[in-house]
Design a protein around this motif. Sequence first.
Motif, PDB file in Angstrom:
ATOM      1  N   ARG A 381       0.829  -1.202   0.000  1.00  0.00           N
ATOM      2  CA  ARG A 381       0.000   0.000   0.000  1.00  0.00           C
ATOM      3  C   ARG A 381       0.864   1.253   0.000  1.00  0.00           C
ATOM      4  O   ARG A 381       0.623   2.186  -0.763  1.00  0.00           O
ATOM      5  CB  ARG A 381      -0.923  -0.029   1.230  1.00  0.00           C
ATOM      6  CG  ARG A 381      -1.895   1.114   1.293  1.00  0.00           C
ATOM      7  CD  ARG A 381      -2.823   0.987   2.495  1.00  0.00           C
ATOM      8  NE  ARG A 381      -3.745   2.092   2.518  1.00  0.00           N
ATOM      9  CZ  ARG A 381      -3.478   3.287   3.039  1.00  0.00           C
ATOM     10  NH1 ARG A 381      -2.312   3.513   3.581  1.00  0.00           N
ATOM     11  NH2 ARG A 381      -4.384   4.249   3.016  1.00  0.00           N
ATOM     12  N   SER A 415     -16.916   1.820  -3.805  1.00  0.00           N
ATOM     13  CA  SER A 415     -16.292   3.027  -3.261  1.00  0.00           C
ATOM     14  C   SER A 415     -14.946   3.263  -3.932  1.00  0.00           C
ATOM     15  O   SER A 415     -14.575   4.397  -4.220  1.00  0.00           O
ATOM     16  CB  SER A 415     -16.086   2.890  -1.757  1.00  0.00           C
ATOM     17  OG  SER A 415     -17.310   2.708  -1.138  1.00  0.00           O
ATOM     18  N   GLU A 418     -15.666   4.606  -7.327  1.00  0.00           N
ATOM     19  CA  GLU A 418     -16.134   5.996  -7.208  1.00  0.00           C
ATOM     20  C   GLU A 418     -14.944   6.920  -6.937  1.00  0.00           C
ATOM     21  O   GLU A 418     -14.895   8.048  -7.427  1.00  0.00           O
ATOM     22  CB  GLU A 418     -17.164   6.114  -6.082  1.00  0.00           C
ATOM     23  CG  GLU A 418     -18.539   5.555  -6.459  1.00  0.00           C
ATOM     24  CD  GLU A 418     -19.482   5.417  -5.279  1.00  0.00           C
ATOM     25  OE1 GLU A 418     -20.564   4.833  -5.448  1.00  0.00           O
ATOM     26  OE2 GLU A 418     -19.141   5.866  -4.173  1.00  0.00           O
ATOM     27  N   MET A 419     -14.002   6.395  -6.159  1.00  0.00           N
ATOM     28  CA  MET A 419     -12.801   7.183  -5.862  1.00  0.00           C
ATOM     29  C   MET A 419     -12.005   7.433  -7.155  1.00  0.00           C
ATOM     30  O   MET A 419     -11.498   8.522  -7.383  1.00  0.00           O
ATOM     31  CB  MET A 419     -11.953   6.379  -4.877  1.00  0.00           C
ATOM     32  CG  MET A 419     -10.963   7.163  -4.093  1.00  0.00           C
ATOM     33  SD  MET A 419     -10.258   6.090  -2.824  1.00  0.00           S
ATOM     34  CE  MET A 419      -8.896   5.394  -3.723  1.00  0.00           C
ATOM     35  N   GLY A 422     -13.638  10.058  -9.171  1.00  0.00           N
ATOM     36  CA  GLY A 422     -13.364  11.396  -8.646  1.00  0.00           C
ATOM     37  C   GLY A 422     -14.617  12.223  -8.472  1.00  0.00           C
ATOM     38  O   GLY A 422     -15.714  11.824  -8.746  1.00  0.00           O
TER      39      GLY A 422
ATOM     40  N   ARG B 115     -13.912  15.134  -2.555  1.00  0.00           N
ATOM     41  CA  ARG B 115     -13.878  13.818  -3.207  1.00  0.00           C
ATOM     42  C   ARG B 115     -13.135  12.835  -2.316  1.00  0.00           C
ATOM     43  O   ARG B 115     -12.170  13.200  -1.637  1.00  0.00           O
ATOM     44  CB  ARG B 115     -13.171  13.909  -4.561  1.00  0.00           C
ATOM     45  CG  ARG B 115     -14.057  14.511  -5.632  1.00  0.00           C
ATOM     46  CD  ARG B 115     -13.351  14.514  -6.934  1.00  0.00           C
ATOM     47  NE  ARG B 115     -12.086  15.229  -6.829  1.00  0.00           N
ATOM     48  CZ  ARG B 115     -11.461  15.785  -7.851  1.00  0.00           C
ATOM     49  NH1 ARG B 115     -11.955  15.690  -9.056  1.00  0.00           N
ATOM     50  NH2 ARG B 115     -10.324  16.419  -7.685  1.00  0.00           N
ATOM     51  N   VAL B 116     -13.586  11.577  -2.375  1.00  0.00           N
ATOM     52  CA  VAL B 116     -12.953  10.549  -1.540  1.00  0.00           C
ATOM     53  C   VAL B 116     -11.533  10.298  -2.049  1.00  0.00           C
ATOM     54  O   VAL B 116     -11.315  10.050  -3.237  1.00  0.00           O
ATOM     55  CB  VAL B 116     -13.776   9.240  -1.574  1.00  0.00           C
ATOM     56  CG1 VAL B 116     -13.068   8.118  -0.812  1.00  0.00           C
ATOM     57  CG2 VAL B 116     -15.165   9.478  -0.989  1.00  0.00           C
ATOM     58  N   ALA B 117     -10.566  10.395  -1.135  1.00  0.00           N
ATOM     59  CA  ALA B 117      -9.173  10.148  -1.511  1.00  0.00           C
ATOM     60  C   ALA B 117      -8.734   8.753  -1.051  1.00  0.00           C
ATOM     61  O   ALA B 117      -7.863   8.131  -1.666  1.00  0.00           O
ATOM     62  CB  ALA B 117      -8.272  11.204  -0.901  1.00  0.00           C
ATOM     63  N   ASP B 118      -9.330   8.281   0.031  1.00  0.00           N
ATOM     64  CA  ASP B 118      -9.001   6.953   0.551  1.00  0.00           C
ATOM     65  C   ASP B 118     -10.052   6.598   1.600  1.00  0.00           C
ATOM     66  O   ASP B 118     -10.739   7.486   2.121  1.00  0.00           O
ATOM     67  CB  ASP B 118      -7.594   6.957   1.170  1.00  0.00           C
ATOM     68  CG  ASP B 118      -6.921   5.582   1.116  1.00  0.00           C
ATOM     69  OD1 ASP B 118      -7.613   4.610   0.732  1.00  0.00           O
ATOM     70  OD2 ASP B 118      -5.738   5.487   1.447  1.00  0.00           O
ATOM     71  N   PHE B 119     -10.165   5.342   1.927  1.00  0.00           N
ATOM     72  CA  PHE B 119     -11.147   4.955   2.943  1.00  0.00           C
ATOM     73  C   PHE B 119     -10.779   3.615   3.551  1.00  0.00           C
ATOM     74  O   PHE B 119      -9.971   2.869   2.992  1.00  0.00           O
ATOM     75  CB  PHE B 119     -12.558   4.857   2.327  1.00  0.00           C
ATOM     76  CG  PHE B 119     -12.692   3.740   1.311  1.00  0.00           C
ATOM     77  CD1 PHE B 119     -12.376   3.960  -0.014  1.00  0.00           C
ATOM     78  CD2 PHE B 119     -13.121   2.474   1.688  1.00  0.00           C
ATOM     79  CE1 PHE B 119     -12.486   2.931  -0.958  1.00  0.00           C
ATOM     80  CE2 PHE B 119     -13.243   1.453   0.752  1.00  0.00           C
ATOM     81  CZ  PHE B 119     -12.926   1.685  -0.568  1.00  0.00           C
TER      82      PHE B 119
END
Lengths: 422, 256
Positions: A381, A415, A418-419, A422, B115-119
């Motif tokens: 990661r 998700s 979707e990320m 953007g 905006r979602v950058a990570d989760f």
Amino acid sequence: MNNIKELMASKLPPKGKKYLTRPSFYFLLKMLTAFWRPQKDRWPQKISFSFYLDLLYRAYRKKHPVVWTNVYTPPELIWALGGTPFMPEIFAAVAASLGLAPFFLKKAEQAWYSSDLCSFHRGALGMMHSRLVPPPDLILATNQLCDGAIKFLEAASAFYRCPFYLLHIPYPVTSPAQAQTWLAKELAALVRDLKPLLPVTPHTINGVVNHSNQAREYLLAVNRLRQQIPSPYRGREALSDVTMHLLALGTTYGTTFYHHLADNLSERVKNKRPVLPQQKYRLLWLHFRPYYPNFLFDFLEEHYGAVIAFEEVNAVTWEKLSVADFWFSLAAKILSNPLWGQAGRRAAQAVSLARLYQVHGVIHFAQGGCRQSNGGVFLLRETLRNLKIPFLNLEGDCIDERNFMAGQTMTRLESFLEMLEG
Amino acid sequence: MIAAGIDVGSNTTKVVILKNGEWVGDALVLTGADNRSSVEKALAQAVKAAGIKQTEITQYVATGYGRINIPFADRKVTEISCHGRGAHTVFPGTRTVIDVGGQDSKVIRVDASGRVADFIMNDKCAAGTGRFLEVMARALEITLTEMAAVAGKSKNPVTISNTCTVFAESEVISYLAQGLPKEDIIRGLHEAVVDRIESMALRLGIEPEVTMTGGVALNTAIVTSLSKRLKLTILLPPQPQLIGAYGAALIATNQA
């Protein structure tokens, strides 16, 4: 002791078992398969199917010693020794694809194997206790990639009362050349020990090396074609094909399979027939996939235009094998596996594949209980994140569908996409 | 332009209606066994609160675990994107969202544009979610709303060592049998939930400002403890449990 006896005398599943364990059954299916004339695109599947039927026929016929081994032992080693390689973990995946895994997993759990044990091994052990796999004449385990494999193969050796051999593979850490020399000597010593059971001949080595090298060339061609955008091949299929790469290299089946696949993909590229014309996202897949029927890949394609462009397990990391120096070249092949050794090797390969295949993101399928893979997730990661390559650690199970949480898995995948959107 | 965001969670179904981007109506009902009827009920209530007709709604975005079960939704978006968008709109300085709902907990990193950058999401286990507290409240014969206040009275919280909800419930029963004060047990349970959330937050990495959403954000004891552990102030929107639906409504507005 009584429990072991009961398990050994197991009659499950009751119907069909006697046919499934007879060579004539597979011979008949092989004959019937010869009449199967699939479309050109499906020809590799026919070869793969025929290979498995032939393997089971050979294994039940017992003309050649059946050698149980674990995934990532190079099949060329056992084919060259004149044995029939059998990797129970692969058959656990086959059982999962047929929806039979829960039965075998329960069977293993009844035999005291913890549900924390990797489901590839639990599934294989369940098949063993159900006596639905060809019994081994000997077992050749390697410590590549996981310790659990040695333990389950040792259990199989006790169950079938057959000899157990362990090939020790060093981590290629400080001196890869030294590791290769050491491993080549180990291989030569192992072959000497096995000589009474598996007498190796230069003739078989020659054939195996030629087939393996030819298949390697075709597989390289397949992998080059898969760099095309949009993708000409589905990662989900390639993640099934990996079993050919793990078990059939060194045979005519391996060569013809990859030959046909390369031809097919070449034609698809030439005729502009990608798997998804409206492809939006290309993904790199790490580890294996869930083999039981599931919606993941259809969902990715249909809802997000996302395809698995490539998988780390299909990368060709080794050089050609050599007839003149077979053991040395085989040692090099074994040690070239980036999944073996420090996690940094794997992370470096992931980066290089992500760039080569121009992917938008990387998904690591975190198989429950898989320490060799999950132990390196932090490094993976971080390495990818530093290069701004989106990464998803998708927890799940390749074999045990009882651990498949549809809603949660879908939310994670969606998700992630979707990320990327953007 | 009127848009509706529908968040079908495991416990409650929420609807937020926006008219030209302005929040004009909302509703929250129990989800129950029939998702569709709870959606209809919540929509009817939200429409009434907004003083509009349902036919005036031109865009619907569905989120939450039941989003797949809303056939009329124009788009289905995950709760991760919706909570990210909703929290960032309420507090534009938000870079980390901690959403703790009935069956899931999530930590979401968002960029400057929301905006979602990570989760990261909790694993299959219910520990660290609203469900954990609900089960424990039942075992302790106390309501969820009373829990936070009772936890505040604790001087010597117990340690709940089991992360499994079922085993933790047995642990609670065993503490009760030992005669330990209820407030210490309840505080221990809160700390167990906070442990899980903190661990996820640190795993992903926290960037201020931090906003908490979801039903569990209504529990002040959890928010206070988490804030102390993370050594930062946690922002709380007025109705944290509606932020997912609000985010969905914002997405619906933008795509119209």
